[in-house]
Every structure is written in C-alpha cells, then in structure tokens.
Scaffold this active site. Structure first.
Site, PDB file in Angstrom:
ATOM      1  N   ASP A   1      -4.718   7.623  -1.164  1.00  0.00           N
ATOM      2  CA  ASP A   1      -5.793   6.569  -0.622  1.00  0.00           C
ATOM      3  C   ASP A   1      -7.103   7.106  -1.008  1.00  0.00           C
ATOM      4  O   ASP A   1      -7.459   8.030  -1.578  1.00  0.00           O
ATOM      5  CB  ASP A   1      -5.773   7.272   0.927  1.00  0.00           C
ATOM      6  CG  ASP A   1      -4.409   6.722   1.743  1.00  0.00           C
ATOM      7  OD1 ASP A   1      -3.933   5.391   1.343  1.00  0.00           O
ATOM      8  OD2 ASP A   1      -3.645   7.447   2.437  1.00  0.00           O
TER       9      ASP A   1
ATOM     10  N   HIS B   1       2.142   4.594  -2.719  1.00  0.00           N
ATOM     11  CA  HIS B   1       2.152   5.970  -2.751  1.00  0.00           C
ATOM     12  C   HIS B   1       3.570   6.477  -3.218  1.00  0.00           C
ATOM     13  O   HIS B   1       3.816   7.285  -3.835  1.00  0.00           O
ATOM     14  CB  HIS B   1       2.211   6.190  -1.181  1.00  0.00           C
ATOM     15  CG  HIS B   1       0.781   6.109  -0.713  1.00  0.00           C
ATOM     16  ND1 HIS B   1      -0.457   7.094  -0.915  1.00  0.00           N
ATOM     17  CD2 HIS B   1       0.088   5.387   0.432  1.00  0.00           C
ATOM     18  CE1 HIS B   1      -1.312   7.059  -0.364  1.00  0.00           C
ATOM     19  NE2 HIS B   1      -1.167   5.919   0.461  1.00  0.00           N
TER      20      HIS B   1
ATOM     21  N   HIS C   1       0.746  -0.995   0.132  1.00  0.00           N
ATOM     22  CA  HIS C   1       0.041   0.006  -0.163  1.00  0.00           C
ATOM     23  C   HIS C   1       1.054   1.379  -0.012  1.00  0.00           C
ATOM     24  O   HIS C   1       0.770   2.092  -0.749  1.00  0.00           O
ATOM     25  CB  HIS C   1      -0.953  -0.018   1.251  1.00  0.00           C
ATOM     26  CG  HIS C   1      -1.521   1.315   1.444  1.00  0.00           C
ATOM     27  ND1 HIS C   1      -3.117   1.323   1.077  1.00  0.00           N
ATOM     28  CD2 HIS C   1      -1.378   2.476   1.852  1.00  0.00           C
ATOM     29  CE1 HIS C   1      -3.583   2.472   1.421  1.00  0.00           C
ATOM     30  NE2 HIS C   1      -2.444   3.144   1.867  1.00  0.00           N
ATOM     31  N   GLU C   2       1.917   1.305   0.830  1.00  0.00           N
ATOM     32  CA  GLU C   2       2.874   2.450   1.136  1.00  0.00           C
ATOM     33  C   GLU C   2       3.618   2.439  -0.282  1.00  0.00           C
ATOM     34  O   GLU C   2       4.059   3.732  -0.714  1.00  0.00           O
ATOM     35  CB  GLU C   2       3.462   2.576   2.408  1.00  0.00           C
ATOM     36  CG  GLU C   2       2.736   2.484   3.452  1.00  0.00           C
ATOM     37  CD  GLU C   2       1.697   3.421   3.749  1.00  0.00           C
ATOM     38  OE1 GLU C   2       1.944   4.548   3.075  1.00  0.00           O
ATOM     39  OE2 GLU C   2       0.668   3.620   4.416  1.00  0.00           O
TER      40      GLU C   2
END
Length: 917
Positions: free
Chosen positions: A150, A143, A139-140
């Site tokens: 998000d 980014h 998930h990170e």
C-alpha cells in the site's frame, strides 16, 4: 497453507483458474453470486487499462458452499477447493470489520496467500468507504499476484516533506484534498477544526485525517486510493513519491508499484494486446460430499523398517478420527498389480469406520505399480457411480517405479486430486508432479518412527472444504526411542476452543507399554481400546472433554522401543472459531545453498494469535531433524511484526531429497494475546470526500488501536506442512561461509535536540543465526543516493557499537555533523552489517529524520495549483508579510556571511578537511 496454493495460470494475457470461494459460514444469498460476477467483470476492464492493455481475468470459478441448495447450473468442482481459493468471501474477523484485505506476509515481489472480502462489501454496502468493488479487487489483486504494498500508511498518515510542509502519505502527491479533524458523536459527524501540530512529532496530531477531493484529474495511484474516479494507473518511476513513509517504499526499496509489476514473470512473459479482451467466463461449482480412496502400497519393501504396520496405524487414525462424517471412503491395495479391497462406504457412524479397518493390508510382498493402484482407485469411485471430478486419491508408497510417467498425463486430466504420502528415502518423487498439478498435498515421512511422520501425514489430510468447526485439529504429536522401564511423560492442553470428539492415540513398535492418562482433575482414564496386532491403543471421547491440562505417563516394557502419542480434537462450539496452526515453506523445491523461509501462522478464525512459542522440526529423508525457533518479530525472515505469522530462515541442509516440516505451537497462560487491530494490506478507507470545499463524511471506521489485544488461554497445537525437495547439497559440509547476515528491515530513527537515536533488531552471522562482526551506518541527503550508492555516502563512526546476538534489540545514538545548511531539514539513514568472513548484508530499510522543522503554521490544504479565488488560510502569515520576512532574512544572512568571511580572511588560518563522525 502450501508453498504455492494458488492454481492461477496466465495464458495469452488472461488469468485462468481463479477461484473465488464463498465460506460455509456465509448465509445463502444468490445475489452474492451475481455481485461477485459483476465485480470481476468490472475489475477485468479496469485491470486491462491499468496494466497498459496487458492483463485481464479470463475464467473464474465461484465455489458455492455444500449447505446451499442445489441448482442445475451448479457443477461439481475438480481441483478447485477452499484451500486453493484466491479470494475468500467470508464473514469479518470481528463484527463491524468489513474492510477488504490481502493476507500477505512475504517479501516484495512475492505472491500473497488470499484476498478476504466480506459479504457486506461484495453486496455493495461499503462503496462510499472503499470505492467500487471492481476497482478494489484490482488493488487487492496487485497485492496477491505481484507482491506490491500500500501507498498509504495508517500508522504514519503524515510526514514532513523536504519542502518542510506536512504532507499526507500518498502516491502520487498530485492527489489533492484537505487535512481535517473530523469528530463523530451521537450519530452525527462534523469537521470541527483544522489539524494541529504535535510538539513531540512535529506532525499533525493523531486525530487528523486526509480527505481527498471527490473530483480530481490525477491518475495515480491504484495502490493509494483506487476509489477516486480519476485514478486509473499505478505510480511509476516518474511520479512515485519516495519521501512518503509507505509500506511500498519500505518493503520494495523505494521502487514504484509499476516498477515492481514490470519486473514480474507475468509482465516479462506477455506483450500488450491490440484488441479489447473478452469478458470473463464463470463456472459455478458447488461443494458436495467428500469422496476419498486410500491407495496403499503393500509391496515387498513395505516389510522393512516396520513400514507396513506404521502405515496401518496411520491409516487407522485417519479412518477413526480425521476423515469427516458424511464422507465416502474406499480402499485399494497395490504391489505389482492392484485390487479394490473396499468399495466406497459413506461414514455415518463409528460402525463404518471400524468396517474399513478390516480392509487394511496384513502382508507385504511383490513389486510396485503406482499407475495400477491409481487406476483401481478411480475404478472404485466409478463403481459407486460418482464422477472422478473433485474425488481424492490418497496414495502412499515407499518404492521407486519407472513406469509412473506412463499415466501422469491421464491422472492430471482425470479431475481427481492426488495426495502423495512418500514413505522412506526411495519413494518415487515422480508422483509429486501429479499432486502439484491436481492441487493435492505432498507429505514425506521417514523411517524414524519416533518422529511420528506417517500419522502426521494422514492427519494433515482433513478436508479443506468444510467449516473449521468440523475439522480434526492436532493438539499433540510426539515420540521417543526408549529402553525398558524408561518413561515418556508430558502434558496436553485442551483449551476451550476445542474439546469435542477428542482422540488419544498411543503406538509402540515392540510391546504394549504401561499407559496412564489423567484429566485436569487428576482422574485416571482407563477405557483405552487396545489393538495388539497393530500395536496401538486409543481413547475416543465423543462429547465434550474437560478443559485444562491433561497429563500422560507412558512406560516402555522392552528395550529399543519406539513410543508415540497423538492427540486430536474438534471445535467445541460451531460459533467460536478454534485456534489453528498452518505451516509452510516459501518454495517447494530449492537448490543449495539458497535459503528457505519457514512460516507458521496461528489464527483464531481470522484473528492473529501473538506471543506463542513456535518451534519447527525439519526432518531430512534419512530422519535427521533440525529444530528452529520461529519468531514474529518483524526482523530477518519475518516481514511483519505481530501479524500472527512466525518465520525463520532454514539453511542447514543435511542431504538431497525430500524434507518434512512439522510445527509445534504452545501458548502459555497470560502470555498469549489475540490481536484486534485492523489487518495489514487493506484497501484505503476513505473517511469522506471534499466537495466544493466542504467535507461529506462517511461513517466512522471502527477504532484501530494497535495495542488492542485480548488474552488467550493456554493451548497446544501441532501442524504438518507440505514436504519440500532440496538439490545440489554437497556430500561433505562446505568450509566456505556461504550465508551473509540477513537484511535489517526494522530500522527506526528518532531525533531529540541535536542527537539521532537508532533502533533495530540484530541480524546474525548467517542470516538470523549467530552474531555479526560490525555495522556500517551511512547517511545522505538523498534517498536514491543512499539506496544506489551506499558505499559513497557519509559514514557514521560506530567504533563504540558492539553487535549483539541475532534477534536482540540494538540501539545507537549519534550527532549528525557535516550536513550542508541549505538541506538541513532531513537526512536519510541506512545500515549494512558485516560478518566475520567479510560478507555483507543487503542495505537496510532507509529511515528519514527531520533535523529542523519550522513551528509556524503549515497550510493544510493540499492543492498544487491554488486558484486566486480560494479562501485564504484562517490563521498564519499573509503572503505580503511572508515576502517581507523572507527578504529581511536574506539581507541579515548576507550581512552575517560578509562579516564572517572578512574575519576568516584576516586570520588566514587553513581550513580543515571534511570528515565523517
């Protein structure tokens, strides 16, 4: 914080050069290393499947702090450093703030800065709240690497869908769960009631939360809640929820995360793999003492423009103040050949520092052989029986050298880091390739001594691998050209976060000036050390310095004098992080007329500092300086309001070549605050799980009040960013208007009765400077129509709207007419601005307004296919009553329509055409 600090490369589908750094403040714990490895292994498999067999983690370096014990398997780093870390394992910004997040302050599709994970999270203590660590890392990583955002929103956790139902902000809408108020008191938590509707917002009240079902079948999306077992994919164009007020929608123009990822260079340069990827390979690298060799140019051209003496002043400042105790430092001179003037000396006290000063060059002559200088620097390091791995060469040169390419590849492969200080307009820019490839800094200084560029360049070379409490921090850097008896007066604030080992440096170009320095109590400081040969005077206060405003008055004693003052200090207390400033531009090379974005980040530890006055000074290669006020207002170049990152567009290029960036930050008393709100771009906190209709709650998340700020005392800081190079600048200024207004990114809308109120920050004629000519506001009942066919949407009458100067707050109110009744629940609104040359901005962020909402009960269970045996709602209408109500309403509406049509036909009046408003 460089323009591109990551050393990650994509090679045959695998990411290489990933650096995970354990912060020096983290207590020694070997289990942490094992947990990091397990996290990356799990993440690599999850990433491979999530990206349709396209990407995996190939090799990863784990940086271990110098204060941890030595183990044989630990090796010395090469180019890897804390500065270049992609993932930082560091204490939380505040006690209890364990949430993982990515420092990301640029536009959609642009890379982030780093991922911050706390030791508590890595050790597996927060799995219930955030899901498995490997999944969260993916998930990170999305980014960090691909610039997506998000798909949940803590500030807007619910929204009204076109169906008139209140929905949790999420992607995809196939994620099921319950909306409940969950109250925790005295260590126990209960789901005491269903959510209630706020009469002002027509959404659920603030204490309502979405609890996902623990067991689901929905596969998307990783950027919403990767902790759900069934979630293994990113939302794509087909299942993306464009109605939700998510940051992904706002920042990426309502595109899904997979659309953004598919548009990345990574994706375009790879194809899916047919076989599973190999497991990640780990390197355990332990930080050790710093090894630095100064390689200084003393060729004939250094005799011009006071270069040799200015270099010596800057090198003395580096040796006396910037370089840290425990470091090993050597020195090499070069012209057409090179010689070792000082083998490596370990700096234990001021004695070693003073001894190194004796080795500085005194005469400039000869040609320029940069490769000879670097090779002698390597030899000086080898003479001390050190490896080249991780050692640093600080190369300063002012000349061109057409033989540089002969050693470029060898230098890249050496394992050493090359920092390049380019002095004057003719410095060999080929060396920049070496500094970029080896992870070094590239700084430029012009011949305009009053800009203090050389001293700033050396001051920017503090070690990135030590605790911030040991680093030299620049508080002031200022200079003036003066005539005889003119004064340079000013103040420097020593705040309580610094004040240890404070160093005042005064330089001049002609004659010793009159120097007066007063502490906050008005006491005169008389103990300056004067070096008449180097034309500098300095005062070192090794212990604690008085906190407050220090005043200086420096008077020139001759005409055509150049005076400078530089003030540095270190953290007063190792347990209290100092306030720091970092500066960067978004690209280290740029082509006219493309704009650059200048950033300055102000932090105390990891907490953003808000409300500071921040000014950037951008100096071209011949010394012309542009001054920019940087803003943290969430408009124009600034992506996020109040995140401690101050930004502005830069377009006023003077010439081709290198540009230098310096930033000055000042915080006035009672004007500056420390933000305590949760960081942006965190993984979604899971408040609990729904299992068999019951909520199994997690420990409550620490409160997040966006208004929670604490005052910060007054402070001053300066910082130097990496230099950047601009090409294709025309010799004479273009008469054409090349720059449109910047995109409006902070449009907000509220409705009251039958009016809609809009607010936004005014753009400028040229991005964020000047004033636009007009605004075009359009509305639509479809997000995609407004995004893709803006010019065809219904236009609002804005005749009375007169644009204000850039960065002013704009407001506009209108009544929405001509909306078809069957779709009157929502409209979407966007703005485009037009400048005096008829150049248009990009269409703004799109906002959604609810025109009509029903006040009756909205089911708060989110289940797409409710089974017959589900418990019925506890309140509201029964299904049969609802059917009767709908049928009755249809009959009444039909009667009214029939009567109206009859009346209109009898009157036989022509209908009016549809218009805007």
């Amino acid at each position: 914080m460089g323009s591109n600090t990551s050393l990650v490369r994509l090679n045959n589908n695998g990411y290489e050069g990933i650096i995970i750094a354990i912060d020096p403040a983290v207590p020694e714990n070997e289990m942490l290393i094992e947990k990091i490895q397990n996290m990356v292994i799990d993440a690599s498999t999850y990433l491979f499947e999530a990206t349709e067999k396209r990407f995996f983690f190939k090799n990863v370096s784990i940086l271990i702090p110098e204060n941890w014990k030595n183990i044989n398997q630990y090796k010395r780093p090469k180019h890897e450093s804390y500065t270049h870390a992609d993932v930082r394992v560091a204490p939380p910004a505040l006690p209890g703030r364990y949430e993982p997040y990515t420092k990301q302050f640029t536009a959609c599709e642009e890379k982030g800065e780093y991922i911050h994970l706390t030791p508590d999270f890595v050790l597996g203590n927060k799995q219930n709240e955030f899901g498995p660590s490997g999944r969260l890392l993916v998930h990170e990583w999305a980014h960090l690497r691909w610039g997506v955002f998000d798909e949940y929103n803590d500030d807007e956790p619910f929204y009204r869908a076109k169906s008139r139902k209140i929905e949790a902000t999420r992607c995809s809408t196939g994620i099921t769960g319950l909306n409940r108020v969950y109250v925790c008191e005295g260590g126990s938590c209960v789901s005491d009631r269903e959510c209630r509707i706020d009469s002002k917002t027509n959404l659920y009240q603030k204490n309502c939360q979405f609890f996902p079902d623990k067991y689901q079948t929905e596969e998307t999306s990783i950027m919403f809640m990767q902790g759900i077992d069934s979630v293994t994919k990113f939302c794509n164009e087909k299942n993306h929820n464009r109605e939700a007020p998510s940051l992904q929608n706002k920042m990426c123009d309502y595109r899904s995360t997979w659309e953004v990822i598919s548009n990345s260079e990574d994706f375009k340069n790879t194809t899916a793999m047919s076989a599973p990827p190999p497991p990640p390979v780990f390197s355990l690298l332990k930080i050790s003492e710093r090894i630095v060799c100064l390689v200084l140019d003393k060729s004939g051209s250094m005799a011009t423009s006071n270069r040799l003496n200015r270099m010596n002043q800057a090198a003395q400042h580096f040796l006396l103040q910037t370089v840290e105790n425990g470091s090993w430092v050597g020195m090499v001179h070069f012209d057409s050949s090179a010689s070792i003037r000082s083998n490596l000396i370990q700096i234990i006290s001021s004695n070693e520092r003073r001894k190194l000063l004796e080795s500085l060059p005194t005469v400039a002559s000869g040609g320029t052989s940069i490769c000879s200088g670097i090779e002698s620097g390597f030899q000086a390091i080898r003479n001390a029986y050190f490896q080249l791995d991780g050692s640093e060469i600080v190369l300063l040169t002012d000349g061109e050298d057409n033989t540089v390419k002969s050693c470029t590849e060898k230098v890249k492969q050496s394992g050493a880091i090359i920092h390049f200080i380019a002095l004057g307009p003719n410095a060999a820019l080929e060396v920049k390739e070496m500094s970029t490839a080896t992870g070094g800094k590239y700084v430029y200084a012009s011949d305009e001594g009053q800009n203090n560029g050389l001293i700033d360049a050396f001051a920017a070379l503090a070690s990135g691998n030590i605790d911030a409490s040991q680093q030299s921090i620049q508080l002031e850097s200022k200079g003036l050209k003066l005539n005889s008896n003119d004064w340079m007066n000013g103040t420097v604030i020593i705040d309580s976060t610094v004040g240890k080992d404070t160093f005042f440096l005064i330089t001049w170009s002609q004659q010793l000036p009159s120097i007066s320095l007063f502490d906050p109590n008005g006491m005169s400081m008389e103990n300056f050390t004067v070096d008449s040969t180097s034309k500098m005077a300095y005062l070192n206060i090794p212990g604690a310095t008085k906190v407050g405003v220090w005043t200086y008055n420096i008077q020139a004693k001759t005409s055509s004098e150049t005076l400078t003052i530089t003030v540095n200090s270190r953290a007063a207390n190792s347990f209290v992080p100092p306030i720091t400033v970092n500066a960067k531009v978004n690209k280290d090379t740029n082509s006219y007329p493309s704009p650059l974005i200048v950033y300055a980040e102000i932090l105390q530890g990891y907490l953003p500092i808000l409300g500071a006055n921040v000014t950037a000074f951008i100096e071209s290669k011949f010394g012309e300086t542009e001054v920019l006020e940087l803003l943290d207002n969430g408009a124009g170049a600034d992506s996020f309001k109040n995140d401690g990152v101050y930004s502005r567009y830069f377009t006023t290029y003077k010439e081709n070549g290198a540009y230098n960036l310096k930033v000055r930050a000042h915080g006035g008393e009672n004007a500056v605050t420390r933000s305590l709100r949760h960081p942006m771009n965190t993984a979604a906190y899971i408040p609990g799980w729904v299992v068999d209709g019951n909520i199994e709650g997690n420990p409550p998340r620490p409160e997040n009040d966006e208004d929670t700020q604490t005052n910060v005392e007054s402070f001053t800081r300066t910082a130097t960013g990496d230099a950047f190079v601009v090409s294709n600048v025309p010799q004479s200024p273009s008469l054409l208007d090349l720059f449109p207004p910047s995109q409006i990114t902070d449009l907000e809308a509220t409705s009251h009765e039958n009016e809609i109120n809009l607010t936004w920050t005014a753009p400028g004629d040229d991005f964020d400077v000047g004033k636009v000519q007009q605004y075009i506001i359009r509305i639509s009942e479809s997000i995609l129509d407004l995004r893709d066919n803006f010019d065809d949407a219904l236009q609002v009458n804005t005749t009375a709207l007169l644009p204000k100067e850039a960065n002013s707050k704009e407001t506009f109110t209108f009544k929405p007419g001509n909306i078809s009744e069957e779709n009157e629940t929502h409209i979407f609104i966007a703005i485009q601005s037009v400048d005096k040359s008829n150049l248009t901005s990009k269409v703004s962020n799109i906002v959604q307004v609810a025109l009509f909402v029903q006040e009756d009960y909205t089911p708060d269970e989110i289940h797409p296919d409710p089974s017959p045996d589900k418990n019925p709602p506890k309140s509201g209408l029964s299904v049969s009553a609802l059917v009767l109500l709908v049928v009755g309403s249809v009959v009444i509406v039909s009667l009214i329509l029939s009567i109206t049509i009859c009346i209109l036909n009898k009157r036989r009046k022509p209908s009016r055409p549809r218009t805007g408003f």
